[in-house]
Write a protein that holds these residues in place. Structure first.
Motif, PDB file in Angstrom:
ATOM      1  N   TRP A 140      -2.857   2.266  -3.490  1.00  0.00           N
ATOM      2  CA  TRP A 140      -1.873   1.411  -4.175  1.00  0.00           C
ATOM      3  C   TRP A 140      -1.860   1.777  -5.652  1.00  0.00           C
ATOM      4  O   TRP A 140      -2.865   2.230  -6.201  1.00  0.00           O
ATOM      5  CB  TRP A 140      -2.270  -0.066  -4.031  1.00  0.00           C
ATOM      6  N   CYS A 141      -0.708   1.570  -6.302  1.00  0.00           N
ATOM      7  CA  CYS A 141      -0.644   1.678  -7.763  1.00  0.00           C
ATOM      8  C   CYS A 141       0.405   0.700  -8.280  1.00  0.00           C
ATOM      9  O   CYS A 141       1.168   0.112  -7.496  1.00  0.00           O
ATOM     10  CB  CYS A 141      -0.360   3.113  -8.227  1.00  0.00           C
ATOM     11  N   ALA A 142       0.441   0.545  -9.588  1.00  0.00           N
ATOM     12  CA  ALA A 142       1.326  -0.436 -10.218  1.00  0.00           C
ATOM     13  C   ALA A 142       2.811  -0.111 -10.035  1.00  0.00           C
ATOM     14  O   ALA A 142       3.653  -0.958 -10.286  1.00  0.00           O
ATOM     15  CB  ALA A 142       0.992  -0.542 -11.702  1.00  0.00           C
ATOM     16  N   GLY A 175       1.919  12.974   0.057  1.00  0.00           N
ATOM     17  CA  GLY A 175       2.381  13.136  -1.319  1.00  0.00           C
ATOM     18  C   GLY A 175       2.972  11.849  -1.866  1.00  0.00           C
ATOM     19  O   GLY A 175       3.301  10.923  -1.124  1.00  0.00           O
ATOM     20  N   CYS A 176       3.088  11.817  -3.163  1.00  0.00           N
ATOM     21  CA  CYS A 176       3.729  10.689  -3.855  1.00  0.00           C
ATOM     22  C   CYS A 176       4.581  11.308  -4.948  1.00  0.00           C
ATOM     23  O   CYS A 176       4.146  12.249  -5.620  1.00  0.00           O
ATOM     24  CB  CYS A 176       2.682   9.763  -4.464  1.00  0.00           C
ATOM     25  N   MET A 177       5.755  10.775  -5.127  1.00  0.00           N
ATOM     26  CA  MET A 177       6.667  11.331  -6.127  1.00  0.00           C
ATOM     27  C   MET A 177       6.088  11.254  -7.541  1.00  0.00           C
ATOM     28  O   MET A 177       6.489  12.023  -8.404  1.00  0.00           O
ATOM     29  CB  MET A 177       8.003  10.607  -6.062  1.00  0.00           C
ATOM     30  N   LEU A 178       5.150  10.377  -7.773  1.00  0.00           N
ATOM     31  CA  LEU A 178       4.570  10.228  -9.118  1.00  0.00           C
ATOM     32  C   LEU A 178       3.376  11.137  -9.354  1.00  0.00           C
ATOM     33  O   LEU A 178       2.896  11.248 -10.483  1.00  0.00           O
ATOM     34  CB  LEU A 178       4.156   8.770  -9.354  1.00  0.00           C
ATOM     35  N   PHE A 179       2.879  11.769  -8.287  1.00  0.00           N
ATOM     36  CA  PHE A 179       1.721  12.655  -8.406  1.00  0.00           C
ATOM     37  C   PHE A 179       2.062  14.015  -7.786  1.00  0.00           C
ATOM     38  O   PHE A 179       1.559  14.356  -6.717  1.00  0.00           O
ATOM     39  CB  PHE A 179       0.496  12.050  -7.701  1.00  0.00           C
ATOM     40  N   PRO A 180       2.908  14.791  -8.441  1.00  0.00           N
ATOM     41  CA  PRO A 180       3.301  16.079  -7.875  1.00  0.00           C
ATOM     42  C   PRO A 180       2.096  16.998  -7.644  1.00  0.00           C
ATOM     43  O   PRO A 180       1.222  17.102  -8.502  1.00  0.00           O
ATOM     44  CB  PRO A 180       4.247  16.684  -8.921  1.00  0.00           C
ATOM     45  N   LYS A 191       0.865  -1.186   0.000  1.00  0.00           N
ATOM     46  CA  LYS A 191       0.000   0.000   0.000  1.00  0.00           C
ATOM     47  C   LYS A 191       0.901   1.236   0.000  1.00  0.00           C
ATOM     48  O   LYS A 191       2.103   1.131   0.250  1.00  0.00           O
ATOM     49  CB  LYS A 191      -0.929   0.007   1.214  1.00  0.00           C
ATOM     50  N   CYS A 192       0.313   2.380  -0.262  1.00  0.00           N
ATOM     51  CA  CYS A 192       1.106   3.603  -0.362  1.00  0.00           C
ATOM     52  C   CYS A 192       1.936   3.835   0.903  1.00  0.00           C
ATOM     53  O   CYS A 192       3.097   4.257   0.811  1.00  0.00           O
ATOM     54  CB  CYS A 192       0.202   4.805  -0.631  1.00  0.00           C
ATOM     55  N   ALA A 193       1.375   3.558   2.055  1.00  0.00           N
ATOM     56  CA  ALA A 193       2.081   3.844   3.311  1.00  0.00           C
ATOM     57  C   ALA A 193       3.412   3.109   3.419  1.00  0.00           C
ATOM     58  O   ALA A 193       4.316   3.585   4.100  1.00  0.00           O
ATOM     59  CB  ALA A 193       1.190   3.485   4.497  1.00  0.00           C
ATOM     60  N   ASN A 194       3.547   1.966   2.747  1.00  0.00           N
ATOM     61  CA  ASN A 194       4.825   1.250   2.823  1.00  0.00           C
ATOM     62  C   ASN A 194       5.551   1.229   1.474  1.00  0.00           C
ATOM     63  O   ASN A 194       6.359   0.349   1.211  1.00  0.00           O
ATOM     64  CB  ASN A 194       4.648  -0.164   3.400  1.00  0.00           C
ATOM     65  N   CYS A 195       5.256   2.224   0.658  1.00  0.00           N
ATOM     66  CA  CYS A 195       5.908   2.388  -0.651  1.00  0.00           C
ATOM     67  C   CYS A 195       7.052   3.394  -0.503  1.00  0.00           C
ATOM     68  O   CYS A 195       6.918   4.399   0.203  1.00  0.00           O
ATOM     69  CB  CYS A 195       4.884   2.899  -1.668  1.00  0.00           C
ATOM     70  N   SER A 196       8.133   3.147  -1.187  1.00  0.00           N
ATOM     71  CA  SER A 196       9.288   4.042  -1.083  1.00  0.00           C
ATOM     72  C   SER A 196       9.024   5.409  -1.722  1.00  0.00           C
ATOM     73  O   SER A 196       9.747   6.362  -1.453  1.00  0.00           O
ATOM     74  CB  SER A 196      10.520   3.410  -1.719  1.00  0.00           C
ATOM     75  N   LEU A 197       7.988   5.535  -2.536  1.00  0.00           N
ATOM     76  CA  LEU A 197       7.689   6.812  -3.189  1.00  0.00           C
ATOM     77  C   LEU A 197       6.701   7.658  -2.391  1.00  0.00           C
ATOM     78  O   LEU A 197       6.417   8.792  -2.746  1.00  0.00           O
ATOM     79  CB  LEU A 197       7.139   6.562  -4.596  1.00  0.00           C
ATOM     80  N   TYR A 198       6.172   7.077  -1.307  1.00  0.00           N
ATOM     81  CA  TYR A 198       5.212   7.798  -0.466  1.00  0.00           C
ATOM     82  C   TYR A 198       5.950   8.843   0.369  1.00  0.00           C
ATOM     83  O   TYR A 198       6.979   8.548   0.957  1.00  0.00           O
ATOM     84  CB  TYR A 198       4.488   6.813   0.451  1.00  0.00           C
TER      85      TYR A 198
HETATM   86  S1  SF4 Z   1       0.595   5.902  -5.621  1.00  0.00           S
HETATM   87 FE1  SF4 Z   1       1.924   4.198  -6.188  1.00  0.00          FE
HETATM   88  S2  SF4 Z   1       3.994   5.033  -6.249  1.00  0.00           S
HETATM   89 FE2  SF4 Z   1       2.706   6.488  -5.119  1.00  0.00          FE
HETATM   90  S3  SF4 Z   1       2.947   5.938  -2.968  1.00  0.00           S
HETATM   91 FE3  SF4 Z   1       1.144   4.823  -3.726  1.00  0.00          FE
HETATM   92  S4  SF4 Z   1       1.916   2.839  -4.408  1.00  0.00           S
HETATM   93 FE4  SF4 Z   1       3.683   4.199  -4.197  1.00  0.00          FE
END
Ligand code: SF4
Length: 106
Positions: free
Chosen positions: A98-100, A84-89, A67-74
């Motif tokens: 979650w995302c792919a 925030g998420c690095m992929l969604f400025p 899930k986002c909370a344990n994603c390195s981009l979160y």
């Molecule tokens: S949207 Fe995707 S990339 Fe961004 S934090 Fe969630 S799982 Fe990670």
């Protein structure tokens, strides 16, 4: 101690002191900004491309527990509901999302 070593030490101590003050301020500012950012919506083109969902349990391709909370981009703080998420400025994702592009936080 030579004057040049004293000067170098003084500069180093200034940088440490400045960092000690600015890092917590920057962290607080980022949390405040994340709280104000609009959430990613399902009609967002990047969200569609990455199969983003706000509830990881509804993602068919998600690895169990991811899930986002344990994603390195979160970028949200630990325990935050969204961040925030690095992929969604400029936007926030749900900690439960979650995302792919999910990548395990190390
Ligand atoms: S949207 Fe995707 S990339 Fe961004 S934090 Fe969630 S799982 Fe990670």
């Amino acid at each position: 101690m030579s004057p040049s070593i004293n000067e170098a030490r003084r500069r180093l101590l200034k940088k440490i002191a400045l960092g000690t003050v600015l890092v917590p301020i920057a962290g607080s500012a980022l949390k405040a900004i994340a709280a104000d950012m609009p959430l990613v919506t399902s009609d967002d083109p990047t969200a569609k491309a990455l199969k983003y969902v706000s509830d990881a349990s509804k993602a068919t391709d998600a690895k169990p527990g991811s899930k986002c909370a344990n994603c390195s981009l979160y970028q949200g703080a630990a325990g935050s509901a969204q961040g925030g998420c690095m992929l969604f400025p400029g936007k926030a994702v749900k900690a439960t999302g979650w995302c792919a592009s999910w990548t395990a936080k190390k």
